[in-house]
Structure formats: structure tokens, C-alpha cells
Motif scaffolding. Structure first.
Motif, short mmCIF file in Angstrom:
data_model
loop_
_atom_site.label_atom_id
_atom_site.label_comp_id
_atom_site.label_asym_id
_atom_site.label_seq_id
_atom_site.Cartn_x
_atom_site.Cartn_y
_atom_site.Cartn_z
N LEU A 169 18.10 13.80 44.09
CA LEU A 169 18.26 12.46 44.67
C LEU A 169 17.30 12.23 45.83
O LEU A 169 16.69 11.16 45.93
N THR A 214 13.52 12.07 44.58
CA THR A 214 13.29 10.95 43.67
C THR A 214 13.21 9.63 44.43
O THR A 214 12.27 8.85 44.27
N TYR A 215 14.21 9.40 45.26
CA TYR A 215 14.25 8.11 45.97
C TYR A 215 13.34 8.10 47.20
O TYR A 215 12.97 7.03 47.69
N GLY A 231 9.56 8.34 45.01
CA GLY A 231 9.36 7.61 43.77
C GLY A 231 8.54 6.35 43.92
O GLY A 231 7.55 6.13 43.21
N GLY A 232 8.92 5.49 44.87
CA GLY A 232 8.20 4.23 45.06
C GLY A 232 6.80 4.44 45.59
O GLY A 232 5.85 3.74 45.19
N SER A 252 7.76 3.30 41.12
CA SER A 252 9.19 3.07 40.87
C SER A 252 9.88 4.40 40.64
O SER A 252 9.25 5.39 40.25
N VAL A 253 11.17 4.39 40.87
CA VAL A 253 11.97 5.60 40.69
C VAL A 253 12.01 5.99 39.22
O VAL A 253 11.92 7.18 38.87
N SER A 254 12.15 5.03 38.33
CA SER A 254 12.29 5.33 36.90
C SER A 254 11.05 6.01 36.33
O SER A 254 11.14 6.84 35.44
N ILE A 258 10.75 9.79 38.08
CA ILE A 258 11.73 10.79 37.66
C ILE A 258 11.28 11.48 36.39
O ILE A 258 11.60 12.65 36.16
N ILE A 272 20.20 8.98 36.43
CA ILE A 272 19.32 8.09 37.19
C ILE A 272 18.07 7.68 36.41
O ILE A 272 17.18 7.05 36.97
#
Length: 288
Positions: free
Chosen positions: A75, A78-79, A82-83, A88-90, A93, A164
Motif C-alpha cells: 500500500l 503503490t500509493y 504510483g502517480g 496512476s496507481v493502476s 501496480i 487494488i
């Protein structure tokens, strides 16, 4: 007749009462007609592996590093990145999860050395050496017990990743192959910490030395970003780092690819680690 004095009492008894039994008579009393068979190497190793599992049963707090710690790592990174790194997180990941899986499992391998050192300080290994068993069985048992911990950590991290947004293109087969590759390398890598557990004097020393080795290997790798984004002098180290080969191999298998070069490097590193540190560990264990 023989006179025996005990305190103020004096009594006589037959001298035949004091005849010592013969050695073969004692052996017949102490040893049964047939001794139980000596346990095989596999049986002894599995027994010590089960012992490691029982220690977790009695002290369940030991599972913190394979449950809460992996969740926090997934977590947080990733967060946090990620951005900034992927937009983006998606998207991030998909790249990060196999790498962070490698990082987390490799980091918790150091607890093998800590457990070995703790048992040495308690004198448990002195008793193990008196048993008629395969000599490396206690060490192999530690490592087999830790393989279960690695499996738990992998399952936890993959579950969180799926929640996630992680979707492995390799499907279940690719995920299983990736985890299997990670377990093989982690088993081999743990031999380093068994050596330090026997070599160093305290658990804190094992932890300190382990951190000095693990942090550069895990963070200076392809776990978080591609090596091509790094300075040239750093790429030379990262591209030859065994953790980089492992992360790329696990990432490729989970993505449905067959990274032959990374697989060959990872399996080669695993064999070399066992070949070098296995004999050294057993030599230290026999001389401890």
C-alpha cells in the motif's frame, strides 16, 4: 559375610549382594532387543521444519513480518510512487507488485539467522548435536520452516495486489511459477543468514549485518523502477544484482512471458549460494 556401617547402625550382609552386574547384563536392561531405525535425512529435516512451525504456533507474533509488513509495503509504495512514476496507481501496480513481492520476501529471509543465533544462545544446538541424525537437518529444517513463511507473505501480498488492481497476464500458472522461482532463491539466500547466525555473537549483530547486505541489494535493483532511468555507473551494479534478475524473472513469469536469461541467472545464483554458504555454514555448525 560383610559388615556395613551406616551412621550408628552396624549390620552384616552377604557379600554376594555387592557383586556388580556384568556389562552385557546392563546393556540388556538399557537397550531393547532392536533399536529404532535411524531417521532419514528427509525425515529429520521435516521434523525440524515442523519444530519451526510449532514455534510460530506458540508465538504467533512472529507472523507480523509476513502479514502486516507486506500489506504495509504494497500500500505504501503503490500509493506513494504510483502517480509520480507511472501516472496512476493502476498502471504502477502492474510493474511494482512482483518487485515488491521480491523485496519483502528477500528482506524477511534474515530472520532465519536470528532464529539460529537465538537457539545457539539457549544451548539448544548442543542437544541437537547429540542426536543420531543427519548433521545438516537442523539447518535445513529452519530453512524449510521459513519457506512456509515466504508462502504466507506471497499469498498476502498477491491478495492485496489483486484488491487494488493487479492483474497478472500470465494467469494462475504464471503466478505460481513466479512464486516458485522466488522461493527457490529465498531458500538459497537464507544460507547466508544461517552462516551469520553461527558466526556472530548476538541477535542484534545478525540483524545489523543483515540490514547492511539486504538494503543495497533490494533497493538498488529493478524492484521500483527500470534500470535505464538510472545513472550509467549505477546501472552497472543494478544490472548485475541478483535481486534484479530475480525481480525481472518473477515479473516476466507473472506477465505471461518466459525471461530465459533472468531465469538462468537466478537459478545460477541460487546454486552458487548453496554451494558456497552451505558448506561454510555446516563447518561453523560442527565447530560451534
Amino acid at each position: 559375610m560383610t559388615t556395613v556401617t551406616t551412621g550408628k547402625d552396624t549390620r552384616t550382609t552377604d557379600a554376594l549382594d555387592f557383586v556388580a552386574p556384568k556389562a552385557d547384563e546392563l546393556a540388556a536392561l538399557l537397550v531393547g532387543e532392536s533399536r529404532p531405525p535411524r531417521p532419514s535425512a528427509l525425515s529429520a529435516s521435516l521434523t525440524f521444519g515442523w519444530r519451526a512451525m510449532l514455534k510460530i504456533k506458540h508465538v504467533p507474533e512472529q507472523l507480523f513480518d509476513v502479514t502486516a509488513f507486506p500489506i504495509m509495503m504494497v500500500l505504501m509504495f503503490t500509493y506513494l510512487f504510483g502517480g509520480a512514476l507511472a501516472g496512476s496507481v493502476s498502471e504502477y501496480i502492474q510493474f511494482l507488485l512482483p518487485g515488491i513481492l521480491v523485496l519483502s520476501v528477500v528482506m524477511i529471509t534474515m530472520y532465519t539467522g536470528m532464529s539460529v543465533n537465538t537457539d545457539i544462545e539457549k544451548g539448544v544446538f548442543d542437544r541437537f548435536r547429540t542426536l543420531p541424525i543427519w548433521r545438516p537437518a537442523p539447518m535445513v529444517g529452519y530453512l524449510l520452516g521459513d519457506v512456509v513463511r515466504y508462502l504466507i507473505a506471497s499469498a498476502v501480498m498477491l491478495t492485496v495486489g489483486m484488491i487494488i488492481g493487479y492483474r497478472p497476464d500470465g494467469g494462475a500458472v504464471g503466478v505460481l511459477l513466479g512464486v516458485a522461482l522466488l522461493l527457490v532463491f529465498s531458500f538459497a539466500f537464507s544460507w547466508i543468514w544461517t552462516m551469520f547466525g553461527l558466526l556472530l555473537r548476538s541477535e542484534k549483530s545478525v540483524t545489523g549485518v543483515s540490514m547492511m547486505v539486504i538494503f543495497p541489494l533490494t533497493f538498488l535493483s529493478s524492484v521500483f523502477v527500470l534500470p535505464v532511468t538510472m545513472p550509467g555507473w549505477l546501472q552497472a551494479f543494478v544490472n548485475n544484482n541478483p535481486v534484479t534478475h530475480l525481480a525481472d524473472g518473477v515479473r516476466g513469469l507473472m506477465a505471461g512471458n518466459w525471461p530465459a536469461a533472468d531465469l538462468a541467472w537466478t537459478l545460477g545464483w541460487s546454486a552458487a549460494l548453496v554451494a558456497v554458504f552451505g558448506p561454510v555454514t555446516m563447518r561453523l555448525y560442527n565447530r560451534r
